[in-house]
Design a protein around this motif. Sequence first.
Motif, PDB file in Angstrom:
ATOM      1  N   ARG A  11      37.286  36.586  22.612  1.00  0.00           N
ATOM      2  CA  ARG A  11      38.344  35.613  22.863  1.00  0.00           C
ATOM      3  C   ARG A  11      37.893  34.634  23.948  1.00  0.00           C
ATOM      4  O   ARG A  11      37.180  35.017  24.882  1.00  0.00           O
ATOM      5  N   PRO A  12      38.295  33.374  23.884  1.00  0.00           N
ATOM      6  CA  PRO A  12      37.940  32.417  24.938  1.00  0.00           C
ATOM      7  C   PRO A  12      38.680  32.734  26.227  1.00  0.00           C
ATOM      8  O   PRO A  12      39.880  33.022  26.217  1.00  0.00           O
ATOM      9  N   GLY A  13      37.958  32.680  27.348  1.00  0.00           N
ATOM     10  CA  GLY A  13      38.554  33.039  28.619  1.00  0.00           C
ATOM     11  C   GLY A  13      38.309  32.004  29.698  1.00  0.00           C
ATOM     12  O   GLY A  13      37.276  31.315  29.699  1.00  0.00           O
ATOM     13  N   GLN A  14      39.248  31.894  30.617  1.00  0.00           N
ATOM     14  CA  GLN A  14      39.164  30.999  31.772  1.00  0.00           C
ATOM     15  C   GLN A  14      38.942  31.822  33.029  1.00  0.00           C
ATOM     16  O   GLN A  14      39.705  32.745  33.321  1.00  0.00           O
ATOM     17  N   LEU A  15      37.916  31.477  33.797  1.00  0.00           N
ATOM     18  CA  LEU A  15      37.621  32.179  35.043  1.00  0.00           C
ATOM     19  C   LEU A  15      38.439  31.590  36.191  1.00  0.00           C
ATOM     20  O   LEU A  15      38.508  30.372  36.361  1.00  0.00           O
ATOM     21  N   VAL A  16      39.066  32.482  36.981  1.00  0.00           N
ATOM     22  CA  VAL A  16      39.727  32.095  38.224  1.00  0.00           C
ATOM     23  C   VAL A  16      39.151  32.960  39.336  1.00  0.00           C
ATOM     24  O   VAL A  16      39.163  34.193  39.239  1.00  0.00           O
ATOM     25  N   ARG A  17      38.654  32.326  40.378  1.00  0.00           N
ATOM     26  CA  ARG A  17      38.122  33.042  41.532  1.00  0.00           C
ATOM     27  C   ARG A  17      39.207  33.169  42.602  1.00  0.00           C
ATOM     28  O   ARG A  17      39.914  32.202  42.890  1.00  0.00           O
ATOM     29  N   ILE A  18      39.312  34.375  43.170  1.00  0.00           N
ATOM     30  CA  ILE A  18      40.256  34.641  44.260  1.00  0.00           C
ATOM     31  C   ILE A  18      39.409  34.876  45.505  1.00  0.00           C
ATOM     32  O   ILE A  18      38.827  35.939  45.688  1.00  0.00           O
ATOM     33  N   ILE A  19      39.327  33.841  46.343  1.00  0.00           N
ATOM     34  CA  ILE A  19      38.363  33.813  47.441  1.00  0.00           C
ATOM     35  C   ILE A  19      39.082  34.043  48.763  1.00  0.00           C
ATOM     36  O   ILE A  19      40.045  33.321  49.082  1.00  0.00           O
ATOM     37  N   PRO A  20      38.656  35.014  49.556  1.00  0.00           N
ATOM     38  CA  PRO A  20      39.334  35.256  50.838  1.00  0.00           C
ATOM     39  C   PRO A  20      39.100  34.113  51.812  1.00  0.00           C
ATOM     40  O   PRO A  20      38.074  33.429  51.768  1.00  0.00           O
ATOM     41  N   ASN A  21      40.059  33.925  52.703  1.00  0.00           N
ATOM     42  CA  ASN A  21      39.953  32.869  53.704  1.00  0.00           C
ATOM     43  C   ASN A  21      39.094  33.266  54.893  1.00  0.00           C
ATOM     44  O   ASN A  21      38.901  32.463  55.812  1.00  0.00           O
ATOM     45  N   ASP A  22      38.598  34.504  54.892  1.00  0.00           N
ATOM     46  CA  ASP A  22      37.774  34.987  56.001  1.00  0.00           C
ATOM     47  C   ASP A  22      36.825  36.047  55.457  1.00  0.00           C
ATOM     48  O   ASP A  22      36.795  36.312  54.254  1.00  0.00           O
ATOM     49  N   ASP A  23      36.044  36.644  56.344  1.00  0.00           N
ATOM     50  CA  ASP A  23      35.095  37.688  55.951  1.00  0.00           C
ATOM     51  C   ASP A  23      35.653  39.089  56.161  1.00  0.00           C
ATOM     52  O   ASP A  23      34.902  40.065  56.189  1.00  0.00           O
TER      53      ASP A  23
END
Length: 310
Positions: free
Chosen positions: A135-147
Motif C-alpha cells: 500500500r502507498p504510505g506517507q512518512l511522518v517524522r516525530i522529532i524531539p525538541n531536545d536530546d
Amino acid sequence: MRFIWLALLVLVFPVSAQEELSAKAWLENMSLALKGQEFKMSLIHLQADHIRPLVYIHGMVDEHEVAFLEHLNGPPKNVVRVANTVTFIEHDQPAYSVRADRIQGVLPPAFAGSIADLESGYQFVLGGRSRLAGRPGQLVRIIPNDDNRYSYQVWLDMDTYLPLRYDMLNLEKQLLEQVLVVELIVLDDAPAILHEAYKQDWPEIMPQPQREQADNWQFKWLPQGFKILVKDNHRLIGSHEAVEYIALSDGLVNISVYVARAGETALPDELMTRNGLSLATERVGNAEVVAVGKVPAETLSRIAKSITIE
C-alpha cells in the motif's frame, strides 16, 4: 461503518487535498482512524532481543471500541479490549481484566490520543512516500525538541491513514524498536470475533490495592513536556521494603521513578538495553532513586538527581 467513516474523512480532507496536509494533520487523521476504523493487521514487532508476530483486529460494536490481539508465537496468549476494559487470556493462568483504553505493546497509545499534547516535546515533519504492505504510505517524522528523548517515525496508509510502520530511533539514528505491518485488511464491518468479544462476560476489573499517599517528592528538572501522572507508596513483593513510585510521561514515552531507603547493596549506576530501555540509579541524601524508561540513560540520571522532597 467503513464507508461512513471514509465519507466523513473525504468530506473533511478530500483526496486531492492530501498534498496540502501538514504532518500534524496526517497524525490527527491516524488517531481518528485507529479509534473509528474496522481493520485487521498482521504485524511484526521487532526489537534487538526478540521478534514477535502479532495479529490485531479493531472495530466498533454498538458504538464501543472492541479490539483483539493475538500472539502467534509461543504459548497461546490473547488480549481483548471492550471500551476501557482490557482482558488478558493466557494458557497457564486465569483470565484477568484491568482498566485501560488501549492494548499496550502494539503501537504507542499516544497514536490514538491527542496529537496536540505531544507538541510541547516534539515537532512533526513530513517525509517521503513509499510502498509498504502493498500500500502507498506517507512518512511522518516525530522529532524531539531536545536530546532528552528518542525520535520516532511512522508511515501512514494514504487511503485509510492507518499506520503501516513505526520506528523508534536513538540519538545516533540507530533503530531500537520497530512495528511493521505485513498485511492490512480494511473491513466493511466489525468481524464476528469482535461481536463475540463484546457479548462475552469477562472477569471483573481487578481492584487496585490500597496504597498510602506518597511523600511530596518533586523534581527540580524534567524534560519539556513531561508531567507527573501518578505518585503512590507501596511495598515491594518479597522484601516488603517501602518504595515510593512516581510515573512520568510526555504523552509518547513513560518513565518510572522509584525512591527507597538506600541499602547496603550497590546498584548499577546506569544500564541501557538494546531495545532502548534504560535504567539509572542515583543516591539522593539517604535515599536510592531508580529511574527506568525508553529514553537516554543520561536523561534518567538527570531526572533522578533532581528529585527533592518538600
